[in-house]
Design a protein around this motif. Structure first.
Motif, PDB file in Angstrom:
ATOM      1  N   ALA A   1      39.570 -18.147   4.061  1.00  0.00           N
ATOM      2  CA  ALA A   1      39.520 -18.684   2.700  1.00  0.00           C
ATOM      3  C   ALA A   1      40.152 -20.069   2.691  1.00  0.00           C
ATOM      4  N   THR A   2      39.505 -21.010   2.008  1.00  0.00           N
ATOM      5  CA  THR A   2      40.061 -22.358   1.923  1.00  0.00           C
ATOM      6  C   THR A   2      39.346 -23.131   0.825  1.00  0.00           C
ATOM      7  N   GLY A   3      39.922 -24.290   0.459  1.00  0.00           N
ATOM      8  CA  GLY A   3      39.279 -25.159  -0.516  1.00  0.00           C
ATOM      9  C   GLY A   3      40.147 -25.583  -1.680  1.00  0.00           C
ATOM     10  N   GLU A   4      41.331 -24.986  -1.848  1.00  0.00           N
ATOM     11  CA  GLU A   4      42.125 -25.281  -3.037  1.00  0.00           C
ATOM     12  C   GLU A   4      42.550 -26.745  -3.121  1.00  0.00           C
ATOM     13  N   ASN A   5      42.687 -27.412  -1.989  1.00  0.00           N
ATOM     14  CA  ASN A   5      43.150 -28.792  -1.991  1.00  0.00           C
ATOM     15  C   ASN A   5      42.027 -29.813  -1.801  1.00  0.00           C
ATOM     16  N   LEU A   6      40.799 -29.359  -1.865  1.00  0.00           N
ATOM     17  CA  LEU A   6      39.663 -30.276  -1.774  1.00  0.00           C
ATOM     18  C   LEU A   6      39.348 -30.821  -3.154  1.00  0.00           C
ATOM     19  N   THR A   7      39.127 -32.124  -3.222  1.00  0.00           N
ATOM     20  CA  THR A   7      38.997 -32.803  -4.515  1.00  0.00           C
ATOM     21  C   THR A   7      37.581 -33.359  -4.669  1.00  0.00           C
ATOM     22  N   GLY A   8      36.655 -32.463  -4.995  1.00  0.00           N
ATOM     23  CA  GLY A   8      35.256 -32.844  -5.157  1.00  0.00           C
ATOM     24  C   GLY A   8      34.364 -31.938  -4.333  1.00  0.00           C
ATOM     25  N   ILE A   9      33.212 -31.554  -4.872  1.00  0.00           N
ATOM     26  CA  ILE A   9      32.370 -30.596  -4.161  1.00  0.00           C
ATOM     27  C   ILE A   9      31.806 -31.186  -2.875  1.00  0.00           C
ATOM     28  N   GLU A  10      31.738 -32.510  -2.764  1.00  0.00           N
ATOM     29  CA  GLU A  10      31.232 -33.114  -1.536  1.00  0.00           C
ATOM     30  C   GLU A  10      32.125 -32.768  -0.343  1.00  0.00           C
ATOM     31  N   GLN A  11      33.404 -32.482  -0.590  1.00  0.00           N
ATOM     32  CA  GLN A  11      34.316 -32.138   0.494  1.00  0.00           C
ATOM     33  C   GLN A  11      34.111 -30.711   1.000  1.00  0.00           C
ATOM     34  N   PHE A  12      33.389 -29.893   0.257  1.00  0.00           N
ATOM     35  CA  PHE A  12      33.090 -28.530   0.690  1.00  0.00           C
ATOM     36  C   PHE A  12      31.880 -28.479   1.635  1.00  0.00           C
ATOM     37  N   GLN A  13      31.075 -29.516   1.615  1.00  0.00           N
ATOM     38  CA  GLN A  13      29.834 -29.484   2.382  1.00  0.00           C
ATOM     39  C   GLN A  13      30.035 -29.259   3.883  1.00  0.00           C
ATOM     40  N   PRO A  14      30.990 -29.939   4.557  1.00  0.00           N
ATOM     41  CA  PRO A  14      31.175 -29.674   5.996  1.00  0.00           C
ATOM     42  C   PRO A  14      31.559 -28.231   6.289  1.00  0.00           C
ATOM     43  N   LEU A  15      32.365 -27.626   5.423  1.00  0.00           N
ATOM     44  CA  LEU A  15      32.755 -26.232   5.619  1.00  0.00           C
ATOM     45  C   LEU A  15      31.545 -25.312   5.576  1.00  0.00           C
ATOM     46  N   ILE A  16      30.645 -25.577   4.649  1.00  0.00           N
ATOM     47  CA  ILE A  16      29.445 -24.751   4.518  1.00  0.00           C
ATOM     48  C   ILE A  16      28.475 -25.034   5.663  1.00  0.00           C
ATOM     49  N   GLN A  17      28.285 -26.303   5.980  1.00  0.00           N
ATOM     50  CA  GLN A  17      27.338 -26.671   7.027  1.00  0.00           C
ATOM     51  C   GLN A  17      27.736 -26.099   8.385  1.00  0.00           C
ATOM     52  N   GLN A  18      29.040 -26.010   8.651  1.00  0.00           N
ATOM     53  CA  GLN A  18      29.518 -25.497   9.931  1.00  0.00           C
ATOM     54  C   GLN A  18      29.873 -24.008   9.874  1.00  0.00           C
ATOM     55  N   GLN A  19      29.481 -23.333   8.776  1.00  0.00           N
ATOM     56  CA  GLN A  19      29.750 -21.908   8.612  1.00  0.00           C
ATOM     57  C   GLN A  19      31.219 -21.611   8.909  1.00  0.00           C
ATOM     58  N   ALA A  20      32.084 -22.349   8.224  1.00  0.00           N
ATOM     59  CA  ALA A  20      33.512 -22.329   8.520  1.00  0.00           C
ATOM     60  C   ALA A  20      34.334 -21.569   7.494  1.00  0.00           C
ATOM     61  N   VAL A  21      33.702 -21.000   6.483  1.00  0.00           N
ATOM     62  CA  VAL A  21      34.465 -20.396   5.396  1.00  0.00           C
ATOM     63  C   VAL A  21      33.738 -19.167   4.872  1.00  0.00           C
ATOM     64  N   ASP A  22      34.520 -18.163   4.458  1.00  0.00           N
ATOM     65  CA  ASP A  22      33.973 -16.945   3.865  1.00  0.00           C
ATOM     66  C   ASP A  22      34.222 -16.869   2.364  1.00  0.00           C
ATOM     67  N   VAL A  23      35.333 -17.454   1.919  1.00  0.00           N
ATOM     68  CA  VAL A  23      35.694 -17.451   0.505  1.00  0.00           C
ATOM     69  C   VAL A  23      36.046 -18.878   0.117  1.00  0.00           C
ATOM     70  N   LEU A  24      35.281 -19.459  -0.817  1.00  0.00           N
ATOM     71  CA  LEU A  24      35.586 -20.804  -1.305  1.00  0.00           C
ATOM     72  C   LEU A  24      36.626 -20.703  -2.416  1.00  0.00           C
ATOM     73  N   GLN A  25      37.662 -21.527  -2.298  1.00  0.00           N
ATOM     74  CA  GLN A  25      38.713 -21.563  -3.304  1.00  0.00           C
ATOM     75  C   GLN A  25      38.694 -22.897  -4.031  1.00  0.00           C
ATOM     76  N   ALA A  26      39.207 -22.881  -5.240  1.00  0.00           N
ATOM     77  CA  ALA A  26      39.342 -24.117  -6.016  1.00  0.00           C
ATOM     78  C   ALA A  26      40.668 -24.076  -6.750  1.00  0.00           C
ATOM     79  N   GLY A  27      41.410 -25.190  -6.701  1.00  0.00           N
ATOM     80  CA  GLY A  27      42.680 -25.258  -7.409  1.00  0.00           C
ATOM     81  C   GLY A  27      42.486 -25.313  -8.907  1.00  0.00           C
TER      82      GLY A  27
END
Length: 385
Positions: free
Chosen positions: A239-265
């Motif tokens: 699980a990760t994502g709480e400190n990402l500031t903008g949905i564009e920063q989530f794209q590498p995590l999804i593209q590299q199949q690096a995350v199971d649970v997306l978080q948002a602060g």
């Protein structure tokens, strides 16, 4: 109807215990809660909670605008800082304004925000998470007993310096929740403190004993390759994502199949969370908002199809805020007060004399010098190798 101005207030949250994570602690157990009051020409104000030090930079983007155009104004605020970027404290200010705009929109519709956003039920499932790293084992168990008494059956601890100590704490707290579930959900948050290989070793050791639901932020927030490596080599979800500031920063995590649970602060606002949730939904991923005072993003969590579980960090609210929600039955029961359900008692705020801070030198928001540079998974207080 127009936006005419803004004011800043400050509440204090008294945790009643030291709080923090592997990076540091606030031993006083008192933290500030910045409050933004967004004013209109019809006398109805919107409330947003969270840091907004850069409000003066972005307020010209919304001044004189109709506050009901929430998502358009969100994009307008980001466009306003196009050249310098919308990251860091600027993103925080945008998020807090966005929160106040949604509060206004729901108040004008005379509806609680969860219903305005399309929620069917006001209950949001949650997990207990007490920012509990500085606590002794006995204090930790006592804290989580209070959460268990409210019906929780899922919990998350802070860890990352001593795998054997963390294992002992996880096992002890798991016992607390057996009264509510035969197999409580167990999670660990490392707060970006490890290298990828170290995180694999750490989680593998925990998984020798425990069924771990997820490991959170094991490596730096932007390290998609590191998260992917960990995800491939452990059983637990990442699980990760709480400190990402903008949905564009989530794209590498999804593209590299690096995350199971997306978080948002929660501090990043309602619109950010909804956009992260939509992005996650397109890839069949669940989302989980990270906790904050008064749980404002829980309103949005109640209205999306892929919400998994919401972090609840405390069972009380900041001094001077009345919040129409109940923490019970293992989650958050949102009320029917229009907007976010938050009322500010300014007399109480003005009377408060204490000071608090998240950002003290040894607090959890300042990265330690040796973070991510330790060879051992077991570290004494005098050995930071």
């Amino acid at each position: 109807m127009k936006i005419t101005g803004w004011r800043t207030l400050k509440a204090l949250h008294h945790w009643g215990r030291p709080i923090g994570d592997v990076n540091g602690a606030v031993n006083a157990g008192v933290t500030e809660v910045p409050i933004l009051i967004l004013e209109t020409d019809v006398g109805i104000n919107g409330i947003g909670l969270g840091g907004h030090a850069d409000i003066e930079r972005i307020f010209p983007a919304i001044e004189g605008e109709d506050p009901r155009a929430v998502t358009a104004l969100y994009d307008r605020m980001q466009a306003w800082v196009f050249k310098s970027g919308h990251f860091g404290s600027v993103f925080g200010a945008i998020g807090v304004v966005d929160m106040a705009l949604w509060d206004l929109k729901a108040k004008l519709a005379n509806e609680p925000l969860w219903r305005l956003l399309g929620g069917r039920q006001p209950f949001v499932p949650g997990y207990a998470s007490g920012l509990d790293y500085p606590l002794s084992l006995d204090e930790l168990v006592a804290l989580h007993q209070r959460f268990a008494d409210r019906g929780f059956s899922a919990f998350k601890l802070k860890g990352g310096l001593d795998v054997e100590q963390d294992l002992e704490r996880l096992k002890a707290v798991r016992e607390v929740y057996l009264c509510n579930a035969p197999s409580p959900a167990v999670m660990i948050d490392l707060n970006e403190s490890m290298s990828a290989k170290q995180a694999v070793r750490y989680v593998n050791r925990l998984e020798e004993v425990l069924d771990l639901s997820w490991v959170e932020e094991p490596v730096r927030r932007w390290d998609a390759a590191g998260h992917a490596l960990i995800r491939q080599q452990v059983r637990a979800a990442v699980a990760t994502g709480e400190n990402l500031t903008g949905i564009e920063q989530f794209q590498p995590l999804i593209q590299q199949q690096a995350v199971d649970v997306l978080q948002a602060g929660m501090c990043w606002g309602i619109t950010h969370f909804l956009r992260v949730a939509n992005l996650a939904h397109a890839f069949s991923l669940p989302v989980s908002p990270v906790g904050y005072n008064a749980n404002p993003v829980a309103h949005a969590a109640a209205a999306i199809p892929n919400h998994l579980i919401c972090e609840v960090q405390d069972l009380s609210f900041p001094t001077g805020l009345r919040v129409d929600q109940r923490i019970e039955k293992g989650g958050i029961v949102l009320g029917d007060t229009p907007g976010l359900g938050i009322t500010v008692d300014e007399d109480v705020l003005l009377a408060a004399q204490n000071e608090g801070s998240w950002t003290i030198a040894h607090g959890p928001h300042v990265r330690p010098e040796r973070a991510g540079l330790r060879l051992s998974l077991r570290t004494s207080t005098n050995d930071e190798q």
